[in-house]
Scaffold this motif. Structure first.
Motif, PDB file in Angstrom:
ATOM      1  N   GLU A  16       0.830  -1.212   0.000  1.00  0.00           N
ATOM      2  CA  GLU A  16       0.000   0.000   0.000  1.00  0.00           C
ATOM      3  C   GLU A  16       0.858   1.253   0.000  1.00  0.00           C
ATOM      4  OE1 GLU A  16      -3.605   1.984   2.688  1.00  0.00           O
ATOM      5  OE2 GLU A  16      -2.793  -0.008   3.160  1.00  0.00           O
ATOM      6  N   SER A  62       2.615   1.475  -3.575  1.00  0.00           N
ATOM      7  CA  SER A  62       1.678   1.777  -4.661  1.00  0.00           C
ATOM      8  C   SER A  62       1.100   3.181  -4.541  1.00  0.00           C
ATOM      9  CB  SER A  62       0.553   0.738  -4.676  1.00  0.00           C
ATOM     10  OG  SER A  62      -0.156   0.738  -3.454  1.00  0.00           O
ATOM     11  N   ASN A  63       1.012   3.704  -3.345  1.00  0.00           N
ATOM     12  CA  ASN A  63       0.501   5.075  -3.181  1.00  0.00           C
ATOM     13  C   ASN A  63       1.445   6.098  -3.804  1.00  0.00           C
ATOM     14  OD1 ASN A  63      -1.861   4.379  -1.881  1.00  0.00           O
ATOM     15  ND2 ASN A  63      -0.991   4.541   0.169  1.00  0.00           N
ATOM     16  N   LEU A 123       7.330  -3.245  -6.936  1.00  0.00           N
ATOM     17  CA  LEU A 123       5.958  -3.755  -6.901  1.00  0.00           C
ATOM     18  C   LEU A 123       5.851  -5.116  -7.593  1.00  0.00           C
ATOM     19  CD1 LEU A 123       3.884  -0.513  -7.603  1.00  0.00           C
ATOM     20  CD2 LEU A 123       3.947  -1.829  -5.477  1.00  0.00           C
ATOM     21  N   CYS A 127       4.609  -8.465  -5.814  1.00  0.00           N
ATOM     22  CA  CYS A 127       3.517  -9.238  -6.405  1.00  0.00           C
ATOM     23  C   CYS A 127       3.940 -10.684  -6.642  1.00  0.00           C
ATOM     24  CB  CYS A 127       3.084  -8.585  -7.714  1.00  0.00           C
ATOM     25  SG  CYS A 127       1.764  -9.447  -8.568  1.00  0.00           S
ATOM     26  N   MET A 172      -2.124  -7.208  -3.998  1.00  0.00           N
ATOM     27  CA  MET A 172      -1.891  -6.308  -5.120  1.00  0.00           C
ATOM     28  C   MET A 172      -3.160  -6.107  -5.948  1.00  0.00           C
ATOM     29  SD  MET A 172       0.651  -4.506  -6.326  1.00  0.00           S
ATOM     30  CE  MET A 172       2.125  -5.334  -5.731  1.00  0.00           C
ATOM     31  N   ARG A 222      -4.924  -2.944  -5.217  1.00  0.00           N
ATOM     32  CA  ARG A 222      -4.246  -1.734  -5.690  1.00  0.00           C
ATOM     33  C   ARG A 222      -4.283  -1.613  -7.205  1.00  0.00           C
ATOM     34  NH1 ARG A 222      -4.624   0.795  -1.485  1.00  0.00           N
ATOM     35  NH2 ARG A 222      -3.144   2.315  -2.353  1.00  0.00           N
ATOM     36  N   ILE A 245      -5.177   1.851  -8.953  1.00  0.00           N
ATOM     37  CA  ILE A 245      -4.091   2.845  -8.964  1.00  0.00           C
ATOM     38  C   ILE A 245      -3.086   2.514 -10.058  1.00  0.00           C
ATOM     39  CG2 ILE A 245      -2.180   3.759  -7.609  1.00  0.00           C
ATOM     40  CD1 ILE A 245      -3.834   3.419  -5.125  1.00  0.00           C
TER      41      ILE A 245
END
Length: 1000
Positions: free
Chosen positions: A427, A430-431, A451, A455, A492, A495, A498
């Motif tokens: 989180e 990814s933000n 990421l 994942c 993931m 998210r 996003i």
């Protein structure tokens, strides 16, 4: 024999070189011509080209003659030529052991020792030091070095010190004999101080003998108070550390010395002390640390004044934490102190180097504590408080790329040990993609790569092998319950909005060409996250938008990623589009091949034709299969056969695409086998058992024959599946250069064939064999996803009715299970292995065999009754990408020589072949390459005349002892001449009729 069909068979007179390469003899003659030039510049240019010649043609004969030639110029040339010969010796260290006559080489260059020029003698000493690895016990050289240390010329003495250091590292006798000499020179008042500083590092090699090491240790300890200058203290501490790290006996004493010098006011001394601590914290010497030393070291953190010293101090703690013994001690006894100093270091956000190193210490401790099921909540809380701040601060600055990489790596390491922290870290990372802040290009790529790595870890957890209760296999605490297993979800997926928003924003940007790498990584992230799922329409539209905005190479890489993670509709859509744009015929046919493969997999996965899906793509849910299973398999088989033809059209001699061709052949064979299984199911209804089936079963003593046609067809199906299993195994053995994902994929595919064959065997045989053993669980997401489908097949096998061997039946229920297994196989998306697209490692063995025939069509003539001596020489060339290490290395090479009689000699009527004799001879030999050169010889016995086919095959043995069926395969004809002293068989007259009796 399908493996050898792709091996190019060449004649024995094939040389090492390609057609466009130059012969090594001609290259050597050209260099020799340059050496004999009257211009010194041309001579120097010829000399400096020798290392490249040795790398390209590492033959012992060529290297030996070259060094002998260089030795002549070393003796007769100027000092400039001697200097370049010295550089050749230093750069060709790997090939020095191939000098056949090393004594001759040393004897020639040693003549310079009698020169009156001290510079020439210095160059000789440095050259001898460069070749010390092959002449470690040369007493004449030892004496020359000892005598040169007493020279009055500074250049010669410095060269002698360099040679002493080289020989002391190689020869224990030289090190022991020179210990007293060097100690006397260090303590002598006549030796200048700069010379003493050069002599002290030589003592680090005096570790061959325990007594000598003790003497050197005592000497250095005595020198510390005598020479308190900064340069001397730094040199002595470094020497003592190197000596202690090699002997391990003096580690506790050296730690006490280092702790005392931590209070020194001179910064270079403290930095050298910290570097020495770091050296002693290695894997070999960390076990010799006493417990008080660890506590005393942590208490010295306040003595580190500058940020560089604090970074080195934290590096020591991070290195100590890598050892399980010291890490456990740090967690139990020094957790509070470690948390305090790490928080103190991470609070300085202007010093990212020290802050990231403190994060490294905490990440190692947290990961180790989680694995050992220790309470590390306080450490995880501290990491959670500071890692987001470090991530945001380093992500916005281009000069903090290295620090950002380390922060992300430490977060991934903790996430792999603690799933809850991993979800939070996903989180946080990814933000950063959702922010409106424009990050530097390299930093944005690094965040996306992190990421993908996160994942991948959660995809491995998602498809981990579990029992029916949803607990991990091997869990002794599993309890039988009626609850359904809880599905594992990759965090993931939450998210994904996003990520898609960021991907669309980059594609629509005006400067999209600058963000191509980021777009590729985000595409991989989308494909990996949704692996095994049906792609929603918004995701498909995002990739359709790429067709108008991105170049063909980027589109190909996106489609390749889609193929690797089983999203064949997107892959087929992109392959079909860019295949119509490319100009090169080879690329066109290759893209057509990939498009046909993806279309075939679309039919298998979704039960719909690609053209129909393109016009009527379902928005969210997976469409129901509209095409029957039989038609799906037929259409897929046809497309795979077309793909094989297209792939054959794009291959050439220079670019032999052997692995894709073999894989497509195996895949088409497997699909045809599945088609046969469905045919058996359909034929059961229309082909009932004959009336005499019972009597046939009783006569053949095969109880299951009473079910008629279906029994024999199922057994035929088992043979076909075992043939597919064998072809997968052969392809595995021939893929030495394949990456680990590809090898795991082939292992799972081989197990799938064996498992399906075993399931059918349990139906059509009264006593089936033992089930196959699953040797791999998959270390990568795509292979573990593939292995999970095999586990579903195993669970479905349990639905078969339990029957006694004497009362087995073959009913519709059994065949329905077989069809259900085929549905699992076809609906599981195929993740094409990476080796299908990319070759990250290339290993080639080029052989030269003697004797060689005059031409490729002529045989080698051998006298009857003699043995044929065959000598094999080869060059091993192993290249790989700079970013990726070699997956496996060649430890040895197995040479297999086979001689088979093709045309037997004419024999008389009463001459028969001796019993027990065989016309085929097989000889094996395992040779170990010397650096990159290998040689072997065979003595081939030939007892009779005629023509023999002699074949040489090469097998590679890796560091684990696995034999790989990869390497060149060569053959030649050998003709054995008849012995003139042996009477030949009489030739019958052709004028007499057959069977006509002679009158006289």
């Amino acid at each position: 024999m399908s493996h050898f069909s792709s091996t190019r068979v060449s004649s024995f007179n094939e040389c090492f070189l390609n057609e466009n390469e130059q012969d090594p003899n001609s290259v050597l003659l050209e260099l020799d011509k340059g050496l004999r030039s009257a211009k010194q510049g041309i001579q120097c240019e010829s000399i400096v080209r020798f290392p490249r010649l040795f790398e390209k043609y590492p033959f012992p004969i060529l290297i030996n003659s070259s060094f002998i030639k260089l030795a002549e110029f070393f003796v007769s040339g100027s000092n400039l030529l001697r200097f370049w010969v010295l550089r050749v010796c230093q750069q060709s260290e790997n090939h020095l052991d191939k000098i056949l006559n090393i004594d001759n080489f040393v004897r020639r260059i040693f003549m310079v020792m009698h020169s009156n020029d001290p510079v020439a003698r210095a160059l000789l000493l440095r050259t001898l030091g460069a070749v010390s690895r092959v002449i470690p016990e040369k007493q004449q050289v030892h004496h020359a070095i000892r005598r040169a240390l007493d020279s009055h010329d500074t250049v010669e003495v410095e060269a002698a010190i360099y040679a002493s250091s080289c020989f002391a590292a190689q020869s224990s006798s030289f090190a022991i004999s020179m210990c007293a000499k060097i100690s006397d020179m260090i303590e002598s008042l006549q030796v200048p101080v700069p010379m003493k500083l050069l002599l002290i590092p030589v003592l680090r090699h005096m570790h061959h003998d325990a007594n000598t090491a003790a003497l050197v240790n005592k000497l250095c300890m005595d020198l510390l108070p005598k020479y308190p200058a900064q340069s001397f203290v730094v040199a002595i501490i470094d020497t003592l550390t190197q000596l202690s790290a090699r002997t391990l006996v003096g580690v506790p004493g050296q730690l006490e010395v280092l702790l005392d010098f931590m209070q020194d006011l001179r910064t270079p001394v403290r930095i050298q002390v910290l570097r020495s601590f770091n050296e002693l914290a290695g894997k070999k010497s960390v076990h010799a640390w006493p417990k008080p030393a660890l506590a005393a070291l942590i208490g010295k953190f306040d003595a580190c004044i500058s940020s560089h010293e604090q970074f080195l101090f934290l590096s020591i703690l991070a290195k100590l934490s890598e050892c399980p013994l010291t890490c456990q001690q740090l967690l139990r006894e020094h957790r509070v102190q470690l948390l305090r100093l790490c928080i103190q270091s991470m609070s300085k956000l202007d010093d990212y180097t020290t802050a990231t190193q403190a994060m490294a210490v905490l990440s190692v401790l947290a990961a180790f504590g989680t694995q050992q099921e220790s309470q590390v909540d306080d450490i995880l809380h501290t990491v959670s408080l500071h890692i987001e701040g470090l991530l945001l601060c380093t992500a916005r600055r281009a000069d903090c790329l290295r620090h950002l990489r380390r922060v992300l790596a430490y977060g991934i390491r903790i996430s792999q040990a603690n799933a809850e922290f991993g979800a939070t870290f996903i989180e946080i990372v990814s933000n950063t993609l959702g922010d409106n802040v424009v990050y530097p290009q390299a930093n944005a790529e690094l965040i996306c790569e992190a990421l993908v790595r996160l994942c991948e870890h959660f995809q491995l957890r998602k498809y981990a092998f579990t029992t029916s209760e949803g607990l991990e296999e091997g869990d002794d605490n599993a309890m039988d319950t009626d609850e359904q297993p809880q599905a594992k979800v990759n965090p993931m997926l939450a998210r994904m909005p996003i990520i898609l928003h960021k991907l669309n924003k980059l594609i629509d940007a005006a400067d999209a060409e600058k963000h191509l790498r980021t777009i590729e990584i985000l595409s991989v992230l989308v494909f990996q996250t949704t692996m095994g799922c049906y792609l929603p329409l918004k995701v498909v539209q995002c990739f359709e938008k790429c067709l108008d905005k991105l170049n063909c190479w980027t589109l190909y890489k996106i489609a390749r990623s889609a193929s690797r993670y089983g999203h064949h509709y997107v892959a087929a859509h992109i392959y079909t589009s860019i295949s119509e744009i490319v100009i090169n015929d080879q690329m066109h046919y290759f893209l057509v091949t990939l498009s046909q493969i993806s279309q075939a997999e679309c039919i298998l996965n979704y039960g719909l034709d690609y053209a129909h899906m393109r016009d009527n793509y379902a928005p969210t849910a997976t469409p129901e299969p509209l095409i029957p299973l039989m038609k799906r398999l037929e259409a897929a088989c046809n497309l795979y056969q077309m793909a094989r033809v297209s792939l054959r059209a794009c291959s050439s001699i220079q670019y032999a695409i052997s692995f894709p061709q073999e894989y497509l052949k195996i895949r088409a064979q497997f699909l045809q086998t599945l088609h046969l299984a469905v045919t058996v199911k359909n034929a059961q209804v229309i082909v009932p058992p004959p009336a005499i089936a019972g009597s046939l079963a009783q006569n053949s003593r095969d109880y299951l024959q009473k079910f008629g046609h279906v029994t024999n067809q199922l057994r035929k199906l088992v043979k076909s599946l075992k043939a597919c299993e064998e072809t997968h195994a052969r392809l595995y053995k021939s893929s030495f250069d394949a990456d680990n994902v590809t090898l795991e994929f082939l292992e799972v595919a081989e197990f799938q064939c064996a498992l399906f064959a075993h399931i059918i065997e349990s139906i059509c045989y009264a006593t089936p064999p033992e089930p196959p053993v699953f040797l791999t669980t998959g270390e990568h997401p795509e292979t573990r996803f593939f292995a999970a489908s095999c586990r579903r097949m195993e669970l479905m096998h349990k639905n078969l009715p339990e029957e006694l061997p004497s009362a087995k039946t073959i009913s519709n229920r059994h065949l329905d299970v077989i069809v259900a297994q085929i549905e699992i196989i076809t609906k599981t998306p195929l993740c094409l292995p990476r080796y299908f697209f990319q070759i990250l490692q290339s290993t080639q063995i080029k052989l030269s065999v003697s004797p060689q025939p005059r031409s490729a069509t002529e045989p080698v003539n051998v006298q009857s009754g003699s043995n044929l001596v065959i000598k094999v020489e080869g060059v091993l060339q192993q290249a790989g990408s700079k970013q990726v290490k070699h997956f496996r290395r060649v430890e040895s090479v197995q040479l297999s020589l086979t001689s088979q009689l093709v045309t037997p000699p004419p024999r008389s009527g009463n001459e028969l072949q001796k019993p027990g004799t065989s016309d085929t001879v097989t000889l094996n030999q395992i040779v170990k390459p010397q650096r990159d050169f290998l040689s072997g010889s065979f003595l081939l016995p030939i007892s009779s005349g005629g023509h023999f086919q002699v074949t040489l095959e090469t097998f590679v043995v890796d560091e684990h002892g696995t034999i790989w069926c990869t390497g060149p395969k060569s053959s030649m004809m050998v003709r054995v001449l008849e012995d003139p002293s042996k009477p030949t068989a009489p030739t019958p007259s052709t004028s007499q009729a057959v069977g006509q009796a002679r009158r006289f």
